[in-house]
Design a protein around this motif. Structure first.
Motif, PDB file in Angstrom:
ATOM      1  N   LEU A 249      -1.541 -18.733  14.952  1.00 40.56           N
ATOM      2  CA  LEU A 249      -1.147 -18.538  13.556  1.00 40.56           C
ATOM      3  C   LEU A 249      -0.807 -17.063  13.322  1.00 40.56           C
ATOM      4  O   LEU A 249      -1.445 -16.375  12.520  1.00 40.56           O
ATOM      5  CB  LEU A 249      -2.269 -18.986  12.614  1.00 40.56           C
ATOM      6  CG  LEU A 249      -2.534 -20.498  12.583  1.00 40.56           C
ATOM      7  CD1 LEU A 249      -3.824 -20.796  11.826  1.00 40.56           C
ATOM      8  CD2 LEU A 249      -1.358 -21.240  11.932  1.00 40.56           C
ATOM      9  N   PRO A 250       0.216 -16.589  14.077  1.00 38.01           N
ATOM     10  CA  PRO A 250       0.598 -15.185  13.886  1.00 38.01           C
ATOM     11  C   PRO A 250       1.291 -15.003  12.535  1.00 38.01           C
ATOM     12  O   PRO A 250       1.832 -15.966  11.973  1.00 38.01           O
ATOM     13  CB  PRO A 250       1.597 -14.940  15.026  1.00 38.01           C
ATOM     14  CG  PRO A 250       2.235 -16.276  15.244  1.00 38.01           C
ATOM     15  CD  PRO A 250       1.126 -17.279  15.013  1.00 38.01           C
ATOM     16  N   HIS A 251       1.253 -13.810  12.014  1.00 40.65           N
ATOM     17  CA  HIS A 251       2.035 -13.493  10.811  1.00 40.65           C
ATOM     18  C   HIS A 251       2.115 -11.985  10.644  1.00 40.65           C
ATOM     19  O   HIS A 251       1.748 -11.237  11.557  1.00 40.65           O
ATOM     20  CB  HIS A 251       1.462 -14.184   9.569  1.00 40.65           C
ATOM     21  CG  HIS A 251       2.539 -14.705   8.660  1.00 40.65           C
ATOM     22  ND1 HIS A 251       3.622 -13.945   8.279  1.00 40.65           N
ATOM     23  CD2 HIS A 251       2.714 -15.907   8.060  1.00 40.65           C
ATOM     24  CE1 HIS A 251       4.410 -14.662   7.508  1.00 40.65           C
ATOM     25  NE2 HIS A 251       3.891 -15.857   7.348  1.00 40.65           N
ATOM     26  N   GLY A 252       2.565 -11.554   9.512  1.00 38.53           N
ATOM     27  CA  GLY A 252       2.706 -10.134   9.246  1.00 38.53           C
ATOM     28  C   GLY A 252       3.847  -9.899   8.291  1.00 38.53           C
ATOM     29  O   GLY A 252       4.314 -10.825   7.621  1.00 38.53           O
ATOM     30  N   GLY A 253       4.281  -8.666   8.231  1.00 40.09           N
ATOM     31  CA  GLY A 253       5.374  -8.341   7.327  1.00 40.09           C
ATOM     32  C   GLY A 253       5.406  -6.864   7.025  1.00 40.09           C
ATOM     33  O   GLY A 253       4.605  -6.078   7.564  1.00 40.09           O
ATOM     34  N   THR A 254       6.339  -6.511   6.168  1.00 42.56           N
ATOM     35  CA  THR A 254       6.582  -5.101   5.856  1.00 42.56           C
ATOM     36  C   THR A 254       6.855  -4.941   4.364  1.00 42.56           C
ATOM     37  O   THR A 254       7.605  -5.713   3.788  1.00 42.56           O
ATOM     38  CB  THR A 254       7.819  -4.597   6.642  1.00 42.56           C
ATOM     39  OG1 THR A 254       7.614  -4.821   8.034  1.00 42.56           O
ATOM     40  CG2 THR A 254       8.058  -3.117   6.412  1.00 42.56           C
ATOM     41  N   VAL A 255       6.224  -3.942   3.764  1.00 43.35           N
ATOM     42  CA  VAL A 255       6.547  -3.512   2.399  1.00 43.35           C
ATOM     43  C   VAL A 255       7.279  -2.177   2.536  1.00 43.35           C
ATOM     44  O   VAL A 255       6.756  -1.254   3.164  1.00 43.35           O
ATOM     45  CB  VAL A 255       5.278  -3.280   1.554  1.00 43.35           C
ATOM     46  CG1 VAL A 255       5.642  -2.838   0.144  1.00 43.35           C
ATOM     47  CG2 VAL A 255       4.408  -4.529   1.529  1.00 43.35           C
ATOM     48  N   ILE A 256       8.478  -2.074   1.993  1.00 40.61           N
ATOM     49  CA  ILE A 256       9.222  -0.813   2.063  1.00 40.61           C
ATOM     50  C   ILE A 256       9.692  -0.429   0.671  1.00 40.61           C
ATOM     51  O   ILE A 256      10.188  -1.264  -0.081  1.00 40.61           O
ATOM     52  CB  ILE A 256      10.498  -0.906   2.930  1.00 40.61           C
ATOM     53  CG1 ILE A 256      10.233  -1.579   4.270  1.00 40.61           C
ATOM     54  CG2 ILE A 256      11.081   0.487   3.168  1.00 40.61           C
ATOM     55  CD1 ILE A 256      11.477  -1.646   5.143  1.00 40.61           C
ATOM     56  N   ARG A 257       9.555   0.850   0.362  1.00 37.37           N
ATOM     57  CA  ARG A 257      10.189   1.361  -0.845  1.00 37.37           C
ATOM     58  C   ARG A 257      10.804   2.708  -0.524  1.00 37.37           C
ATOM     59  O   ARG A 257      10.186   3.553   0.111  1.00 37.37           O
ATOM     60  CB  ARG A 257       9.177   1.522  -1.973  1.00 37.37           C
ATOM     61  CG  ARG A 257       9.819   2.049  -3.258  1.00 37.37           C
ATOM     62  CD  ARG A 257       8.890   1.910  -4.449  1.00 37.37           C
ATOM     63  NE  ARG A 257       9.439   2.540  -5.627  1.00 37.37           N
ATOM     64  CZ  ARG A 257      10.359   1.993  -6.433  1.00 37.37           C
ATOM     65  NH1 ARG A 257      10.830   0.798  -6.165  1.00 37.37           N
ATOM     66  NH2 ARG A 257      10.811   2.638  -7.478  1.00 37.37           N
ATOM     67  N   THR A 258      12.047   2.885  -0.919  1.00 41.28           N
ATOM     68  CA  THR A 258      12.653   4.206  -0.833  1.00 41.28           C
ATOM     69  C   THR A 258      12.825   4.723  -2.244  1.00 41.28           C
ATOM     70  O   THR A 258      13.026   3.957  -3.188  1.00 41.28           O
ATOM     71  CB  THR A 258      14.034   4.180  -0.141  1.00 41.28           C
ATOM     72  OG1 THR A 258      14.934   3.398  -0.917  1.00 41.28           O
ATOM     73  CG2 THR A 258      13.938   3.607   1.261  1.00 41.28           C
ATOM     74  N   GLY A 259      12.706   6.025  -2.396  1.00 36.88           N
ATOM     75  CA  GLY A 259      12.920   6.646  -3.693  1.00 36.88           C
ATOM     76  C   GLY A 259      13.670   7.942  -3.500  1.00 36.88           C
ATOM     77  O   GLY A 259      13.769   8.450  -2.383  1.00 36.88           O
ATOM     78  N   ARG A 260      14.195   8.458  -4.586  1.00 36.05           N
ATOM     79  CA  ARG A 260      14.962   9.705  -4.527  1.00 36.05           C
ATOM     80  C   ARG A 260      14.182  10.809  -5.236  1.00 36.05           C
ATOM     81  O   ARG A 260      13.561  10.558  -6.269  1.00 36.05           O
ATOM     82  CB  ARG A 260      16.308   9.528  -5.227  1.00 36.05           C
ATOM     83  CG  ARG A 260      17.158   8.440  -4.615  1.00 36.05           C
ATOM     84  CD  ARG A 260      18.277   9.028  -3.794  1.00 36.05           C
ATOM     85  NE  ARG A 260      18.875   8.037  -2.900  1.00 36.05           N
ATOM     86  CZ  ARG A 260      19.568   8.358  -1.820  1.00 36.05           C
ATOM     87  NH1 ARG A 260      19.713   9.627  -1.464  1.00 36.05           N
ATOM     88  NH2 ARG A 260      20.091   7.430  -1.054  1.00 36.05           N
ATOM     89  N   THR A 261      14.209  11.998  -4.664  1.00 35.79           N
ATOM     90  CA  THR A 261      13.623  13.156  -5.338  1.00 35.79           C
ATOM     91  C   THR A 261      14.647  14.289  -5.295  1.00 35.79           C
ATOM     92  O   THR A 261      15.680  14.174  -4.640  1.00 35.79           O
ATOM     93  CB  THR A 261      12.316  13.632  -4.670  1.00 35.79           C
ATOM     94  OG1 THR A 261      12.611  14.099  -3.347  1.00 35.79           O
ATOM     95  CG2 THR A 261      11.276  12.530  -4.592  1.00 35.79           C
ATOM     96  N   GLY A 262      14.345  15.376  -5.978  1.00 35.82           N
ATOM     97  CA  GLY A 262      15.225  16.548  -5.956  1.00 35.82           C
ATOM     98  C   GLY A 262      16.016  16.670  -7.239  1.00 35.82           C
ATOM     99  O   GLY A 262      16.152  15.713  -8.001  1.00 35.82           O
TER     100      GLY A 262
END
Lengths: 330, 330
Positions: A249-262
């Motif tokens: 019962l393998p599983h997993g995943g990814t949470v990604i957020r990109t943001g801008r600064t400057g």
């Protein structure tokens, strides 16, 4: 030693029994089961096994009861009921029903002076925390959400949906993230994806002898919500092959957020949280045990009522003291 | 609106001023500087600029003061002093001195009824939380630590070390993680690495006209602690090229922990937290703003004294209410 109880001894409950052994400040104090307790071996489990119906009799033997029932039919009744006698923690994962579940559990636990932590695990759970951190640190009104990719891993809900098709004996469904979509998010910008662009679905199906495989395949691929919005591959295999190659019962995943600064939003900042799990239930059980420690500490401080992972300070997850975590982990 | 103050207007302080604009529940209420305030433009900054020496006069105008001095010489005195008049947050990052800094800041803030959050940012900060989560969820007495990889990014300490070599006008040092080592960790097991096996160092150096480049290169490569334990590449460039191609302050890194679960430890579970940052100071400033919100809430609850990121529940980082985060983010 924190005395841990388990209610429900399926995949998740067994995972909790194993995870407790890895935590030197915990011991397994008892298992509550709906089955005839004589069907489970106390000596193998290393703790007494009691009927779930007698739960109220054993509250004094257990500091935190980890509820290992299913979200569809068990936990909606089980968590509010058991929170009247125990400090509890569950992994309720029907996202849309969380506010309602929270309200019921909060009432039961507050009225009786217990701590109840709901919806703990990795999603909801660690992924929720990753979303909250990413969105609080990189706020952007135009792009309020984080990107979520799940898998590669077995989706039990999708596997069950395939099993319900007439002519299917058994089945396993893998959710596979589309790597190029993940790369696109990492490269910045805020791409809009259809479900098909983010995840693929791969099924391994055991059909009855003489079943019409073509119509089973069509029934899978055209199933609304579950499969029709995805590119789905259907592989027919023997029962032996399914049990041999697809019993994990393998599983997993990814949470990604990109943001801008400057000053002119010229800089891109990317936050990524990723899990790769050989065993979804054993990892979820490991998360539950760390949070059971926090529930125990909240019970000592009499912080009663319903909580979620958002309410737990990281320090309460660690067996180490405040001085130790500042010296070793900060 | 949370009234944010900034003490120290260098790269980090400027980053905070930008980050405040992204947070709809915050406004910049003032900047304290050691410079002559007339050197900074109040109208450009959008808030009054006061001399740091007058700090005590402005405590009523600011809810949370974000201290943007350096860890080596500024913060050890600045944080305990300003915590007597303000609720403060700093990014003190001299890991070995954190317990001592904590004790001094705790005394000052407790005595005067203030909240002080120290050592906030990404390391220490978000990476510390990733380490604590990973090690609490996947405990393993034989492998107590998480793996840390930094970069690709500019190390200011290493850049400064190169600049101190006679004949060097300016320099920039990049720390580069060895990707094959990261892969080895992801593949399980608990490899032991030398510093050389985990990170490479690449320097861009502007030498004085007529300087002995060979001896500068040797001085860099043989410098103990900073370079002698690493494979280091030295590139000599013109001042123009350094300013054109290497003026940014990118950084980032990865925290990875693998653990084993299962009856015979047959399953591998991997937790990975990764940051890829175009601007180290602007991202750090974004983290400080989210935590300033938590400091503000703790001040309303009169939870005085010194805190670290380990003491802050995730809910306090979000501008949303408890109901909203449970409905939208859990």
């Amino acid at each position: 030693m924190i005395r841990i109880g388990i209610a429900g001894y399926g995949n998740l409950g067994k995972g909790v029994a194993l995870a407790v052994r890895k935590n030197p400040d915990m011991r397994l104090a008892g298992v509550l089961t709906r089955r005839d307790p004589s069907q489970l071996s106390s000596s193998e489990i290393g703790a007494p096994v009691w009927p779930l119906g007698d739960a109220a009799l054993h509250a004094k033997d257990i500091d935190v009861l980890i509820l290992c029932g299913g979200s569809a039919t068990d936990l909606p009744g089980m968590t509010p009921a058991l929170a009247r006698d125990y400090h509890v923690i569950d992994s309720f994962d029907t996202h849309a029903s969380i506010p309602d579940h929270f309200a019921k559990v909060d009432q039961a636990s507050t009225e009786t002076g217990h701590v109840a932590l709901i919806s703990c695990g990795w999603d909801p759970g660690l992924f929720s925390i990753a979303r909250l951190f990413a969105q609080s640190i990189l706020p952007d009104a135009e792009n309020p959400d984080s990107y979520m990719f799940w898998g590669p891993g077995v989706s039990q809900g999708h596997s069950d949906a395939v099993r319900r098709i007439p002519g299917v004996i058994d089945a396993r469904q893998y959710t596979i993230p589309v790597e190029t979509a993940i790369e696109e998010v990492r490269n910045g910008g805020y791409p809009k994806f259809t479900p098909r662009q983010k995840h693929k679905r791969v099924c391994y199906v055991v059909a009855e002898a003489g079943a019409d495989k073509k119509s089973i395949e069509t029934a899978i691929k055209e199933m609304p919500n579950y499969f029709s919005d995805y590119d789905t591959t259907v592989n027919f295999v023997s029962l032996e092959e399914l049990h041999e190659k697809h019993r994990g019962l393998p599983h997993g995943g990814t949470v990604i957020r990109t943001g801008r600064t400057g000053n002119t939003e010229e800089h891109r900042e990317t936050i990524e949280f990723k899990l790769s799990l050989d065993s979804n239930p054993e990892f979820t059980a490991s998360v539950l045990c760390a949070y059971a420690r926090a529930v125990y500490r909240l019970s000592l401080r009499k912080c009663f009522g319903c909580k979620t992972v958002f309410d737990i300070a990281p320090a309460d997850l660690s067996p180490l003291s405040g001085e130790e975590i500042r010296a070793k982990l900060l």
